[in-house]
Design a protein around this motif. Structure first.
Motif, mmCIF file in Angstrom:
data_model
loop_
_atom_site.group_PDB
_atom_site.id
_atom_site.type_symbol
_atom_site.label_atom_id
_atom_site.label_comp_id
_atom_site.label_asym_id
_atom_site.label_seq_id
_atom_site.Cartn_x
_atom_site.Cartn_y
_atom_site.Cartn_z
ATOM 1 N N VAL A 151 0.855 -1.086 -0.009
ATOM 2 C CA VAL A 151 0.083 0.069 0.173
ATOM 3 C C VAL A 151 0.977 1.298 -0.151
ATOM 4 C CG1 VAL A 151 -0.475 0.050 2.483
ATOM 5 C CG2 VAL A 151 -1.884 1.256 1.241
ATOM 6 N N ALA A 152 0.505 2.359 -0.980
ATOM 7 C CA ALA A 152 1.128 3.494 -0.765
ATOM 8 C C ALA A 152 0.239 4.400 -0.069
ATOM 9 C CB ALA A 152 1.222 4.119 -2.354
ATOM 10 N N ILE A 153 0.796 5.370 0.673
ATOM 11 C CA ILE A 153 0.003 6.101 1.468
ATOM 12 C C ILE A 153 0.416 7.664 1.357
ATOM 13 C CG2 ILE A 153 -0.583 6.845 3.971
ATOM 14 C CD1 ILE A 153 0.709 4.274 4.825
ATOM 15 N N GLN A 154 -0.848 8.480 0.951
ATOM 16 C CA GLN A 154 -0.449 9.857 0.793
ATOM 17 C C GLN A 154 -1.252 10.608 1.930
ATOM 18 O OE1 GLN A 154 -1.153 11.399 -3.268
ATOM 19 N NE2 GLN A 154 -0.164 13.495 -2.533
ATOM 20 N N MET A 155 -1.030 11.507 2.460
ATOM 21 C CA MET A 155 -1.828 12.382 3.574
ATOM 22 C C MET A 155 -1.582 13.844 3.235
ATOM 23 S SD MET A 155 -1.300 10.229 6.989
ATOM 24 C CE MET A 155 0.721 10.143 7.176
ATOM 25 N N PHE A 156 -2.430 14.759 3.745
ATOM 26 C CA PHE A 156 -2.577 16.010 3.647
ATOM 27 C C PHE A 156 -2.638 16.559 4.816
ATOM 28 C CE2 PHE A 156 -3.847 14.076 -0.417
ATOM 29 C CZ PHE A 156 -3.109 14.578 -1.488
ATOM 30 N N LEU A 157 -1.761 17.461 5.377
ATOM 31 C CA LEU A 157 -1.809 17.937 6.555
ATOM 32 C C LEU A 157 -2.124 19.352 6.698
ATOM 33 C CD1 LEU A 157 0.218 15.422 6.439
ATOM 34 C CD2 LEU A 157 -0.008 15.566 9.100
ATOM 35 N N LYS A 158 -2.773 19.982 7.808
ATOM 36 C CA LYS A 158 -2.642 21.508 7.869
ATOM 37 C C LYS A 158 -2.565 21.680 9.362
ATOM 38 C CE LYS A 158 -5.790 25.124 7.161
ATOM 39 N NZ LYS A 158 -7.190 25.757 6.566
ATOM 40 N N LYS A 159 -1.590 22.732 9.638
ATOM 41 C CA LYS A 159 -1.150 22.894 11.084
ATOM 42 C C LYS A 159 -2.276 23.999 11.729
ATOM 43 C CE LYS A 159 2.980 24.121 13.349
ATOM 44 N NZ LYS A 159 4.416 24.586 13.350
ATOM 45 N N LYS A 160 -2.461 23.458 12.938
ATOM 46 C CA LYS A 160 -3.334 24.095 13.654
ATOM 47 C C LYS A 160 -2.785 25.073 14.640
ATOM 48 C CE LYS A 160 -6.994 22.474 11.982
ATOM 49 N NZ LYS A 160 -7.983 23.184 11.294
#
Length: 160
Positions: A151-160
């Motif tokens: 499995v390849a994993i891509q994540m999109f994150l945003k700083k709070k």
């Protein structure tokens, strides 16, 4: 006298090069410190090859509160819901940066390793020059390095 001037110039130049390469990693580390909300996780299941290729991938997308990462100096606390499984814990982490040739250019490639989870290629912000400085968004990519079902994993994150 000329030899002394040349040595001083070489010393100054080498220090500038050293400081320039250190600052990218330091800026990346400083940006990571804090609370990051995962906005989306994309898991791509399929057969992967050692050369980076793959056969048809089935994607599973999670945008319904997939989790968070909270980075401190040497430890990250995390909770991540992916593919019906909750991954959570606390782990050591480290960030590395290297330069890769891309045509005539050399691009910075950041990689974060979370000891109890895995490693990810990190793109800070819009992935332009110095985008690692005070970044508010990140894209992470984990691509399998061995041949077989994975499995390849891509994540999109945003700083709070």
């Amino acid at each position: 006298m000329k030899t002394k001037n040349v040595l001083i110039k070489l010393l100054i130049f080498s220090q500038m090069v050293f400081l320039a390469s250190c600052s990218d990693e330091e800026q990346g580390r400083e940006s990571l410190i804090g609370y990051w909300e995962v906005e989306e996780v994309v898991s791509s299941h399929g057969y992967f090859y050692e050369d980076g290729g793959h056969d048809g991938l089935d994607e599973v997308v999670n945008t319904n509160d997939p989790g968070f990462f909270e980075f401190k100096d040497d430890v990250v606390n995390y909770s991540l819901f992916r593919d019906g499984t909750l991954y959570q814990g606390s782990s050591e982490w480290f960030l590395t940066v290297k330069k890769e040739r891309n045509g005539f250019n050399r691009n910075k490639v950041f990689e974060i390793t979370i000891i109890d989870l895995t490693d990810f290629i990190v793109e800070f912000g819009d992935n332009t020059r110095n985008s690692e400085k005070r970044a508010k968004t990140m894209d992470w990519l984990h691509w399998p390095k061995t041949e077989g079902q994975n499995v390849a994993i891509q994540m999109f994150l945003k700083k709070k």
